[in-house]
Write a protein that holds these residues in place. Structure first.
Motif, PDB file in Angstrom:
ATOM      1  N   LEU A   1       0.823  -1.197   0.000  1.00  8.86           N
ATOM      2  CA  LEU A   1       0.000   0.000   0.000  1.00  8.86           C
ATOM      3  C   LEU A   1       0.864   1.256   0.000  1.00  8.86           C
ATOM      4  CD1 LEU A   1      -2.694  -1.072   2.621  1.00  8.86           C
ATOM      5  CD2 LEU A   1      -2.803  -1.240   0.120  1.00  8.86           C
ATOM      6  N   ALA A   2       0.350   2.291  -0.625  1.00  8.62           N
ATOM      7  CA  ALA A   2       1.040   3.588  -0.645  1.00  8.62           C
ATOM      8  C   ALA A   2       0.845   4.304   0.685  1.00  8.62           C
ATOM      9  CB  ALA A   2       0.499   4.441  -1.790  1.00  8.62           C
ATOM     10  N   GLU A   3       1.722   5.251   0.941  1.00 14.61           N
ATOM     11  CA  GLU A   3       1.546   6.108   2.104  1.00 14.61           C
ATOM     12  C   GLU A   3       0.313   6.993   1.904  1.00 14.61           C
ATOM     13  OE1 GLU A   3       3.351   5.984   4.792  1.00 14.61           O
ATOM     14  OE2 GLU A   3       4.809   4.523   4.030  1.00 14.61           O
ATOM     15  N   PRO A   4      -0.288   7.481   2.984  1.00 12.09           N
ATOM     16  CA  PRO A   4      -1.448   8.358   2.832  1.00 12.09           C
ATOM     17  C   PRO A   4      -1.154   9.536   1.896  1.00 12.09           C
ATOM     18  CG  PRO A   4      -1.201   7.722   5.124  1.00 12.09           C
ATOM     19  CD  PRO A   4       0.011   7.205   4.401  1.00 12.09           C
ATOM     20  N   ASN A   5      -2.024   9.711   0.910  1.00  8.63           N
ATOM     21  CA  ASN A   5      -1.925  10.808  -0.068  1.00  8.63           C
ATOM     22  C   ASN A   5      -0.670  10.732  -0.938  1.00  8.63           C
ATOM     23  OD1 ASN A   5      -4.368  12.022   0.777  1.00  8.63           O
ATOM     24  ND2 ASN A   5      -3.292  12.983   2.502  1.00  8.63           N
ATOM     25  N   GLU A   6      -0.020   9.576  -0.974  1.00 10.66           N
ATOM     26  CA  GLU A   6       1.158   9.415  -1.827  1.00 10.66           C
ATOM     27  C   GLU A   6       0.749   9.344  -3.295  1.00 10.66           C
ATOM     28  OE1 GLU A   6       4.782   6.195  -2.652  1.00 10.66           O
ATOM     29  OE2 GLU A   6       3.394   5.910  -0.998  1.00 10.66           O
ATOM     30  N   ARG A   7       1.477  10.044  -4.144  1.00  8.73           N
ATOM     31  CA  ARG A   7       1.217  10.027  -5.574  1.00  8.73           C
ATOM     32  C   ARG A   7       2.536   9.791  -6.314  1.00  8.73           C
ATOM     33  NH1 ARG A   7      -2.923  15.144  -6.604  1.00  8.73           N
ATOM     34  NH2 ARG A   7      -4.657  14.364  -5.294  1.00  8.73           N
ATOM     35  N   PRO A   8       2.874   8.534  -6.592  1.00 14.69           N
ATOM     36  CA  PRO A   8       4.141   8.248  -7.269  1.00 14.69           C
ATOM     37  C   PRO A   8       4.198   8.884  -8.654  1.00 14.69           C
ATOM     38  CG  PRO A   8       3.160   6.261  -6.355  1.00 14.69           C
ATOM     39  CD  PRO A   8       2.119   7.328  -6.277  1.00 14.69           C
ATOM     40  N   LYS A   9       5.364   9.411  -9.011  1.00 13.77           N
ATOM     41  CA  LYS A   9       5.577   9.937 -10.350  1.00 13.77           C
ATOM     42  C   LYS A   9       5.903   8.770 -11.292  1.00 13.77           C
ATOM     43  CE  LYS A   9       7.314  14.359  -8.623  1.00 13.77           C
ATOM     44  NZ  LYS A   9       8.457  15.305  -8.594  1.00 13.77           N
ATOM     45  N   PRO A  10       5.721   8.954 -12.606  1.00 12.77           N
ATOM     46  CA  PRO A  10       5.960   7.853 -13.545  1.00 12.77           C
ATOM     47  C   PRO A  10       7.352   7.241 -13.437  1.00 12.77           C
ATOM     48  CG  PRO A  10       4.794   9.619 -14.641  1.00 12.77           C
ATOM     49  CD  PRO A  10       5.164  10.140 -13.282  1.00 12.77           C
ATOM     50  N   LYS A  11       8.356   8.048 -13.124  1.00 10.98           N
ATOM     51  CA  LYS A  11       9.723   7.536 -13.056  1.00 10.98           C
ATOM     52  C   LYS A  11      10.144   7.124 -11.644  1.00 10.98           C
ATOM     53  CE  LYS A  11      11.433   9.863 -17.188  1.00 10.98           C
ATOM     54  NZ  LYS A  11      12.482  10.732 -17.763  1.00 10.98           N
ATOM     55  N   THR A  12       9.192   7.071 -10.729  1.00 12.19           N
ATOM     56  CA  THR A  12       9.497   6.596  -9.380  1.00 12.19           C
ATOM     57  C   THR A  12      10.000   5.156  -9.435  1.00 12.19           C
ATOM     58  OG1 THR A  12       7.830   8.025  -8.357  1.00 12.19           O
ATOM     59  CG2 THR A  12       8.542   6.107  -7.098  1.00 12.19           C
ATOM     60  N   VAL A  13      11.071   4.872  -8.686  1.00 12.24           N
ATOM     61  CA  VAL A  13      11.644   3.527  -8.639  1.00 12.24           C
ATOM     62  C   VAL A  13      11.670   3.063  -7.189  1.00 12.24           C
ATOM     63  CG1 VAL A  13      13.653   2.084  -9.123  1.00 12.24           C
ATOM     64  CG2 VAL A  13      13.069   3.970 -10.673  1.00 12.24           C
ATOM     65  N   TRP A  14      11.127   1.881  -6.943  1.00 11.74           N
ATOM     66  CA  TRP A  14      11.190   1.272  -5.615  1.00 11.74           C
ATOM     67  C   TRP A  14      12.194   0.130  -5.635  1.00 11.74           C
ATOM     68  CZ3 TRP A  14       6.027   1.849  -7.653  1.00 11.74           C
ATOM     69  CH2 TRP A  14       5.316   2.913  -7.093  1.00 11.74           C
ATOM     70  N   ARG A  15      13.046   0.098  -4.659  1.00 13.76           N
ATOM     71  CA  ARG A  15      14.018  -1.000  -4.522  1.00 13.76           C
ATOM     72  C   ARG A  15      13.440  -1.985  -3.500  1.00 13.76           C
ATOM     73  NH1 ARG A  15      18.724  -1.999  -1.402  1.00 13.76           N
ATOM     74  NH2 ARG A  15      20.361  -3.097  -2.564  1.00 13.76           N
ATOM     75  N   VAL A  16      13.014  -3.133  -3.987  1.00  9.36           N
ATOM     76  CA  VAL A  16      12.296  -4.095  -3.156  1.00  9.36           C
ATOM     77  C   VAL A  16      13.165  -5.326  -2.921  1.00  9.36           C
ATOM     78  CG1 VAL A  16      10.199  -5.479  -2.922  1.00  9.36           C
ATOM     79  CG2 VAL A  16      10.114  -3.286  -4.126  1.00  9.36           C
ATOM     80  N   THR A  17      13.325  -5.700  -1.660  1.00  6.53           N
ATOM     81  CA  THR A  17      14.101  -6.871  -1.279  1.00  6.53           C
ATOM     82  C   THR A  17      13.184  -7.903  -0.661  1.00  6.53           C
ATOM     83  OG1 THR A  17      16.103  -5.548  -0.887  1.00  6.53           O
ATOM     84  CG2 THR A  17      16.010  -7.726   0.147  1.00  6.53           C
TER      85      THR A  17
END
Length: 242
Positions: free
Chosen positions: A48-64
């Protein structure tokens, strides 16, 4: 008003068997921070996103992803690549040796530390080959025969530098296999298609590759693959031993 939405969902797959990896035995970190996703009964992990979070198209998440039975896997998920898959990202996990798996044999190989060792299995008297590739490069048709269930299995298509490593993710009504990604190169009918088994090399360069029991006596070729760059390394594994 506070609005909470989904960032993405993960589906974890056993890279060797294709089985969905579900349950509470996994630990997740996003950008280095422990995160507890919502676990669905069908095997999906929803982040889930943080409250009111709006990721930009180029947002990158590093997931382990850490697991008791699988090697730790870190992937980079870009927000703008999730749209075509409905926010779903599939992570293929590599088995840890001596973790209770009874459906495989283990072969040791030496490779560049951190690289993926890929064992290509000779098809014997009835090798698989490419019958055709769809226009969008996301599905292929096979010629030949394999007694193994090929869904969610790794295959090596082509020759030389233009060879590609795919996962067969489903079947179409016409009998073609869908791929985990679009082909980067054109492939011609008749090109070889080999089954593959994979394992990452550790910091010392040692990797242990799981093999189906019937593959034990088959001819095997060991290559080295850079997953992030999606290309074959010039130096293959130096040696393989059972």
């Amino acid at each position: 008003m506070i609005k909470i939405s989904m960032r993405f969902a993960l589906l974890l797959k056993d890279d060797f068997s294709g089985a969905t990896v579900a349950g509470a035995g996994q630990r997740f970190l996003v950008d280095g921070r422990p995160v507890t996703p919502v676990r669905k009964p069908d095997g999906f992990y929803v982040f889930l996103a943080e409250p009111n979070e709006r990721p930009k198209p180029k947002t990158v998440w590093r997931v382990t992803v850490e697991s008791a039975h699988y090697e730790t896997r870190t992937v980079r998920i870009r927000a703008d690549t999730l749209e075509e898959n409905g926010a779903l990202y599939i992570v293929q996990l590599y088995r840890k040796p001596h973790s209770g798996f009874s459906d495989c044999r283990w072969m040791e190989a030496e490779a560049v530390p951190g690289i993926l060792a890929v064992a290509l299995i000779d098809g014997g008297d009835a090798p698989l080959s490419l019958r055709g590739l769809s226009e969008d490069g996301r599905a292929l048709r096979l010629a030949g025969y394999s007694a193994a269930n090929l869904l969610w299995r790794r295959v090596y298509v082509g020759k030389g530098r233009r060879a590609e490593l795919f996962t067969l993710t489903g079947r179409t009504a016409e009998g073609a296999y869908t791929l985990d990604r679009a082909a980067r190169w054109p492939h011609e009918p008749g090109e070889p298609v080999l089954l593959a088994a994979c394992a990452p090399a550790d910091a010392s360069g040692l990797c242990r590759i799981p093999l189906r029991p019937e593959w034990e006596n088959a001819e095997k070729t060991i290559l080295a693959y850079d997953e992030e760059a999606m290309r074959w390394r010039a130096t293959s594994c130096a040696r393989a031993r059972r």
